[in-house]
Design a protein around this motif. Structure first.
Motif, mmCIF file in Angstrom:
data_model
loop_
_atom_site.group_PDB
_atom_site.id
_atom_site.type_symbol
_atom_site.label_atom_id
_atom_site.label_comp_id
_atom_site.label_asym_id
_atom_site.label_seq_id
_atom_site.Cartn_x
_atom_site.Cartn_y
_atom_site.Cartn_z
ATOM 1 N N UNK A 70 50.353 20.950 42.198
ATOM 2 C CA UNK A 70 49.531 21.652 43.650
ATOM 3 C C UNK A 70 48.006 21.334 44.143
ATOM 4 N N UNK A 71 47.813 20.702 45.091
ATOM 5 C CA UNK A 71 46.651 20.477 46.048
ATOM 6 C C UNK A 71 46.361 21.389 46.731
ATOM 7 N N UNK A 72 44.911 21.772 47.029
ATOM 8 C CA UNK A 72 44.253 22.454 47.777
ATOM 9 C C UNK A 72 43.119 21.834 47.927
ATOM 10 N N UNK A 73 42.559 21.895 49.752
ATOM 11 C CA UNK A 73 41.431 21.368 50.058
ATOM 12 C C UNK A 73 39.876 22.361 49.792
ATOM 13 N N UNK A 74 38.673 21.790 49.459
ATOM 14 C CA UNK A 74 37.583 22.419 49.134
ATOM 15 C C UNK A 74 37.839 23.051 50.198
ATOM 16 N N UNK A 116 36.947 16.847 47.827
ATOM 17 C CA UNK A 116 36.222 17.541 47.125
ATOM 18 C C UNK A 116 34.483 16.761 47.630
ATOM 19 N N UNK A 117 33.254 17.365 47.749
ATOM 20 C CA UNK A 117 32.211 17.116 48.242
ATOM 21 C C UNK A 117 31.046 17.589 47.041
ATOM 22 N N UNK A 118 31.704 18.919 46.037
ATOM 23 C CA UNK A 118 30.554 19.014 45.286
ATOM 24 C C UNK A 118 30.511 21.021 45.838
#
Length: 492
Positions: A70-74, A116-118
Motif C-alpha cells: 500500500x502506497x501513501x504520499x507524505x 518523503x522529505x522528513x
C-alpha cells in the motif's frame, strides 16, 4: 435491475490474463492497481452486473501468488487529504485497506511512504505503523521527476529509495487514491530488483478508460466525467496505432508519460518490452460486456449524475467552475442534457406545480413515481413510501406510518436532539416501517419491495443531507439533486 456485464466471465478471464503476464516476466510482476480494488461503485454503475468487489474476487484467484503493498504520499498525510466517498483521511484509509485485505486472506507485506522529505506528520505515521508491526519504507522526492531520466535512473534517483522486500510472484501496488506515487514505486522496484539480479516486470491494471471500446463510447465518456477534477482526457493511443495499426483508447497522463517510461525501461533493461501505454495494461473488462445498450444507458445516467454532483459541490464551495464545465462538455459529447433524465423532469414539474421541493423515481418498468415535501416528511422519505407502495400494489391513499407515530419522533428530534428539521428522513421512515411491519401487513409488503429499487434513478429538487445520500447509496439507487438549498429553517 437490467444487467449488461458478465461478472463471472470477468473474474475468469481477467485472472488468467494476469497469470499470463506474470509468466511473461519470469515469475515476478509489479502490478500497479489504478482505481479502487473493492467498493468500486463507479464501475458497478456504468457496467450493471459488475460487482463493487469484482476485482478483489478476481484477484482472490491469485491469492497464494500475491502480496499487497500500500502506497501513501507524505504530502497527502501532511495536508490530511480526505477520500470524498468515505469521509476519512488517506492515512486512516491505509489502515482500513490493510484490515480489509487481511480479512479476505491477502498478505499485506508493507506500506511505502512516497514524496518523503522528513515531514513530521509522515514520521509520526511511520512510527504508528511500526508500533503496529507493519513494515514501512520511504521513497524520496526526485528532482525533475518524471522527465529527468538520467537522474531518476541512477543511484541518486531510484537507487536512493528504500528497497521494498517482497517474496511472491505478484506484487499488487495500490493506494487510497490518485497521485500517491504507485507507478514510481513500481519503477523504483524494477530498478532495485535489477541491481540485485532479478528481472521483474511491470503492468498496469486500470479499469477505465476501456481500451477496447470506442473513444466516444458512453462508458469512456463517463470515466472522463468521473475524473473531471483531475482533468483527465481520453485519447486514441498514438503509440499503439503506430505500432500495430489498431485503435486503442488510453488517457492523457499515460500517453504523455510513455516516452519517459520508455527511456526508463531502456535504462534498466536495455529495451522496453512494451510498444505502447495500452500494452502495459491488463484490463479485460471490455470483453465482458454482454449488453452494450444497457451499459450505454447506465453510463449516460452516470454522466448526468456526475454533472449534478459537481453542481452541488460548486454550490457548497467544494468544486470550481472548471470541473462543472468539463462535465457539461461530456454531456454534449454523449448528446444528452439534464432533460434526458426522466425523474429530473418529473420532479421539477411537480415542484413547479406545488411550490415545494419534490422528488421522483423511475422504476424498472419505466413508471415514474413522485413525492413532495410535507409537514411530516421530507421529499426523499415520502418518495420511498410512495415507490414501495406502488410496487407492493398498496393504494396511494393508505398511510403506512400513522401520524400518531410520526409526531413523537418529531418531538424527540426537536426537543431532545435540538434539531431544526421536524420532518422524517429516509432512515427514520425505514426504521418506523420496520417496527410497524411486525403487525402491519402493508408495512411488511412495502419493506419487501426495497430490493426492487436497486438500479433505479432518483432526482430531488433540493440538495439532500448526508443521511439521505447514504440510504439511497445502500439501496443501489442513482441519486441526483438540484443545487438548491432549503428555502427556510422549517425545510432544513
Amino acid at each position: 435491475m437490467k444487467y449488461g456485464f458478465d461478472n463471472d466471465k470477468y473474474v475468469q478471464i481477467q485472472s488468467e490474463h494476469i497469470k499470463e503476464r506474470i509468466a511473461q516476466f519470469g515469475n515476478k510482476l509489479y502490478l500497479e492497481l489504478g482505481g479502487k480494488l473493492f467498493d468500486d461503485h463507479h464501475a458497478s454503475r456504468v457496467l450493471p452486473g459488475f460487482k463493487p468487489d469484482s476485482k478483489l474476487t478476481m484477484l482472490s484467484q491469485l491469492k497464494e501468488q500475491a502480496e499487497i503493498v500500500i502506497v501513501i504520499s507524505a504530502r497527502d498525510i501532511e495536508r490530511n487529504k480526505v477520500r470524498n466517498d468515505l469521509g476519512i483521511t488517506y492515512d486512516m484509509d491505509v489502515l482500513r485497506l490493510r484490515e480489509a485485505f487481511t480479512e479476505r486472506g491477502f498478505l499485506v507485506s508493507s506500506v511505502v511512504v512516497t514524496h518523503y522529505n522528513g515531514q513530521s506528520s509522515a514520521v509520526a505515521f511511520r512510527e504508528r505503523l511500526e508500533r503496529m508491526g507493519i513494515k514501512t519504507y520511504c521513497h524520496y522526492t526526485i528532482e525533475g521527476y518524471p522527465t529527468n531520466v538520467d537522474l531518476i535512473d541512477s543511484d541518486d534517483g531510484f537507487g536512493r529509495n528504500d528497497y521494498v522486500e517482497t517474496t511472491r510472484p505478484l506484487v499488487i501496488v495500490t493506494a487510497p487514491g490518485p497521485g500517491s506515487g504507485k507507478m514510481a514505486v513500481c519503477l523504483s522496484q524494477l530498478y532495485n530488483e535489477h541491481k540485485r539480479g532479478v528481472e521483474a516486470g511491470y503492468a498496469k491494471f486500470e479499469t477505465f478508460p476501456v481500451w477496447s471500446l470506442p473513444l466516444k463510447h458512453p462508458v469512456n465518456i463517463a470515466y472522463e466525467a468521473a475524473t473531471a477534477d483531475l482533468n483527465d482526457v481520453n485519447m486514441i493511443d498514438p503509440f499503439h496505432l503506430e505500432a500495430y495499426g489498431k485503435t486503442a483508447i488510453n488517457y492523457n497522463r499515460d500517453i504523455e508519460i510513455f516516452p519517459v517510461l520508455n527511456a526508463l525501461f531502456e535504462g534498466i533493461y536495455g529495451e522496453n518490452p512494451y510498444k505502447s501505454p495500452t500494452d502495459m495494461g491488463v484490463n479485460m473488462v471490455g470483453f465482458c460486456i454482454n449488453d452494450d445498450a444497457v451499459c450505454c444507458e447506465a453510463s449516460r445516467q452516470e454522466i448526468i449524475r456526475r454533472y449534478f454532483t459537481a453542481l452541488n459541490r460548486l454550490a457548497t464551495g467544494d468544486a470550481n467552475e472548471g470541473e462543472v464545465n468539463k462535465i457539461a462538455l461530456n454531456l454534449k459529447q454523449a448528446k444528452i442534457d439534464a432533460g434526458y433524465r426522466r425523474p429530473t423532469v418529473a420532479a421539477r414539474e411537480r415542484a413547479e406545480r406545488s411550490g415545494v421541493h419534490c422528488s421522483a423515481i423511475e422504476l424498472a418498468d419505466g413508471s415514474i413515481i413522485t413525492a413532495e415535501t410535507s409537514v411530516l416528511l421530507g421529499p426523499s422519505a415520502a418518495l420511498i413510501l410512495n415507490a414501495t407502495k406502488h410496487l407492493a400494489g398498496i393504494d396511494h391513499d393508505v398511510k403506512l406510518i400513522p401520524q400518531a407515530m410520526i409526531e413523537p419522533i418529531q418531538y424527540t428530534k426537536l426537543n431532545y436532539l435540538r434539531g431544526r428539521n421536524p420532518r422524517l428522513h429516509t432512515d427514520e421512515v425505514l426504521v418506523a416501517l420496520s417496527v410497524l411491519s411486525t403487525h402491519d401487513e402493508n408495512c411488511r409488503r412495502a419493506l419487501e419491495k426495497l430490493p426492487e429499487l436497486e438500479g433505479c434513478q432518483v432526482h430531488c429538487t433540493v440538495m439532500l443531507g448526508e443521511v439521505d445520500h447514504k440510504i439511497f447509496k445502500k439501496l443501489g439507487v442513482g441519486l441526483t439533486c438540484d443545487p438548491a438549498k432549503k428555502k427556510s429553517s422549517k425545510d432544513k
